[in-house]
Design a protein around this motif. Structure first.
Motif, mmCIF file in Angstrom:
data_model
loop_
_atom_site.group_PDB
_atom_site.id
_atom_site.type_symbol
_atom_site.label_atom_id
_atom_site.label_comp_id
_atom_site.label_asym_id
_atom_site.label_seq_id
_atom_site.Cartn_x
_atom_site.Cartn_y
_atom_site.Cartn_z
ATOM 1 N N LEU A 285 0.844 -1.196 0.000
ATOM 2 C CA LEU A 285 0.000 0.000 0.000
ATOM 3 C C LEU A 285 0.880 1.248 0.000
ATOM 4 O O LEU A 285 2.048 1.175 0.416
ATOM 5 C CB LEU A 285 -0.904 -0.009 1.240
ATOM 6 N N PRO A 286 0.329 2.394 -0.463
ATOM 7 C CA PRO A 286 1.144 3.615 -0.483
ATOM 8 C C PRO A 286 1.723 3.942 0.893
ATOM 9 O O PRO A 286 2.849 4.414 1.018
ATOM 10 C CB PRO A 286 0.156 4.698 -0.925
ATOM 11 N N GLU A 287 0.960 3.645 1.950
ATOM 12 C CA GLU A 287 1.446 3.988 3.298
ATOM 13 C C GLU A 287 2.390 2.924 3.885
ATOM 14 O O GLU A 287 2.862 3.052 5.003
ATOM 15 C CB GLU A 287 0.271 4.247 4.251
ATOM 16 N N GLY A 288 2.654 1.882 3.130
ATOM 17 C CA GLY A 288 3.589 0.844 3.593
ATOM 18 C C GLY A 288 3.031 -0.544 3.353
ATOM 19 O O GLY A 288 1.887 -0.701 2.938
ATOM 20 N N SER A 289 3.859 -1.547 3.628
ATOM 21 C CA SER A 289 3.444 -2.930 3.362
ATOM 22 C C SER A 289 2.613 -3.486 4.524
ATOM 23 O O SER A 289 2.896 -3.216 5.694
ATOM 24 C CB SER A 289 4.711 -3.755 3.147
ATOM 25 N N LEU A 290 1.597 -4.260 4.163
ATOM 26 C CA LEU A 290 0.698 -4.842 5.177
ATOM 27 C C LEU A 290 0.752 -6.365 5.006
ATOM 28 O O LEU A 290 0.437 -6.887 3.942
ATOM 29 C CB LEU A 290 -0.688 -4.296 4.883
ATOM 30 N N LYS A 291 1.189 -7.052 6.065
ATOM 31 C CA LYS A 291 1.367 -8.507 5.964
ATOM 32 C C LYS A 291 0.073 -9.203 6.377
ATOM 33 O O LYS A 291 -0.272 -9.227 7.564
ATOM 34 C CB LYS A 291 2.525 -8.938 6.848
ATOM 35 N N ALA A 292 -0.644 -9.774 5.402
ATOM 36 C CA ALA A 292 -1.933 -10.415 5.693
ATOM 37 C C ALA A 292 -1.744 -11.863 6.138
ATOM 38 O O ALA A 292 -2.585 -12.403 6.864
ATOM 39 C CB ALA A 292 -2.825 -10.362 4.461
#
Ligand code: SF4
Length: 328
Positions: A17-24
């Motif tokens: 994401l633009p605001e950073g990586s999100l680990k699902a």
């Protein structure tokens, strides 16, 4: 190993994401044996569906598989070219989605929608195609298969539409059927019929089933093995009897206590306090610690490692570090 149809190893899925990586999904291991029904259970947002989509290599952008391996029949399907994956998808591995009304195309008849798979994966046309479609409709318990063959989705009941979706999934004789909350949109009686159908088809067709659900009642009805998932990680795994009769992880315990009791004695329904964490702001240490009634200081600082209770049964919880249950 020979018995294993699907083996997921250290799988991580991230959304860039633009605001950073999100680990699902964070480094999970999971396996499905031939003719086994494996359930992944957990609340919404635990990473169940995205794990299933990773097996199909259908993670929507900006999602990526950032690490790990997925072996299907001994082959790492993350390494094969897309055209080979397209042959596997819908043929050897099929997926049935949660809400059939959204998954079926409203402007095409059932015959066209199942027929597309028959042409693509089996190569049948004309009368042979029609016969194959009628045969698979009958296989999923549809008695008036000719009427359903000519129907549009809106002319069918919810249960009938789910049977059509299962028929679409089975028409190419897959060895693995992934079913994502296949009964969530159905009322209880129809839910039970669909679960019975899945169990019956699994035996009849020697299928392996990976079932994704938030409902432990569903797991109890048809599961062989269970993986309990929370905020992208596996918290506990085991065979059905180990998970239901001897749960070790506080999250599993909470989920089991939250199942409504239909007995004569009325009791207040248990709820696990709090909510699943926002993946952008995961708590340090054990991800479940803000909701855990047994949380200890160590749980806030360190990530628990696996404790094995049997060849299949493991939990990731500090209560059992060293094999001994500790008091919180
Ligand atoms: Fe609870 Fe600690 Fe176990 Fe996490 S590690 S589930 S916080 S006892």
């Amino acid at each position: 190993m020979i018995d294993t149809l699907l083996k997921i190893s250290k799988l991580s899925i991230e959304f860039l994401l633009p605001e950073g990586s999100l680990k699902a999904v964070d480094g999970i291991n999971l396996s499905v044996r031939k003719k086994e029904t494996v359930c992944i259970v957990g609340e919404s947002g635990s990473g169940k569906t995205v794990t299933a989509l990773a097996i199909m290599r259908l993670i929507p952008k900006p999602g990526i598989i950032s690490s790990g391996e997925i072996f299907f029949n001994g082959e790492n399907i993350l390494k094969i070219p897309e055209n080979k994956m397209m042959q596997l998808r819908g043929a050897s591995i099929s997926m049935v989605f949660q809400e059939p009304f959204n998954s079926l195309n409203p402007v095409f008849r059932v015959s066209d929608q199942i027929g597309e798979s028959v042409e693509l994966h089996i190569g049948l046309k004309g009368l042979a195609k029609e016969q194959k479609i009628l045969e698979v409709l009958k296989l999923v318990g549809i008695q008036d298969e000719k009427r359903v063959y000519n129907s549009y989705p809106h002319e069918l009941s919810g249960g009938m539409r789910q049977r059509v979706m299962i028929a679409m999934g089975l028409v190419s004789n897959p060895s693995l059927l992934i079913a994502d909350e296949p009964t969530t949109a159905l009322d209880v009686t129809i839910q039970s019929q669909i679960l019975d159908l899945l169990a019956e088809l699994k035996e009849k067709l020697s299928l392996s089933v990976l079932l994704i659900t938030h409902d432990l009642g569903v797991v109890n009805e048809i599961g062989d093995s269970v993986y309990v998932m929370y905020a992208g990680k596996i918290m506990e795994k085991g065979n059905k009897s180990e998970i239901f009769n001897n749960p070790k992880h506080p999250y599993t315990e909470g989920l089991l206590k939250s199942v409504p009791d239909l007995g004569p004695v009325k009791r207040r329904l248990y709820t696990i306090e709090g909510n699943i964490p926002n993946l952008k702001e995961l708590p340090n240490g054990c991800r479940f610690h803000p909701r855990c009634p047994y949380a200890m200081e160590i749980c806030k600082k360190q990530t628990p490692v696996e404790t094995k209770f049997s060849s299949q049964h493991s939990a990731w919880c500090f209560r059992y570090q060293g094999g001994e249950e500790q008091n919180g």
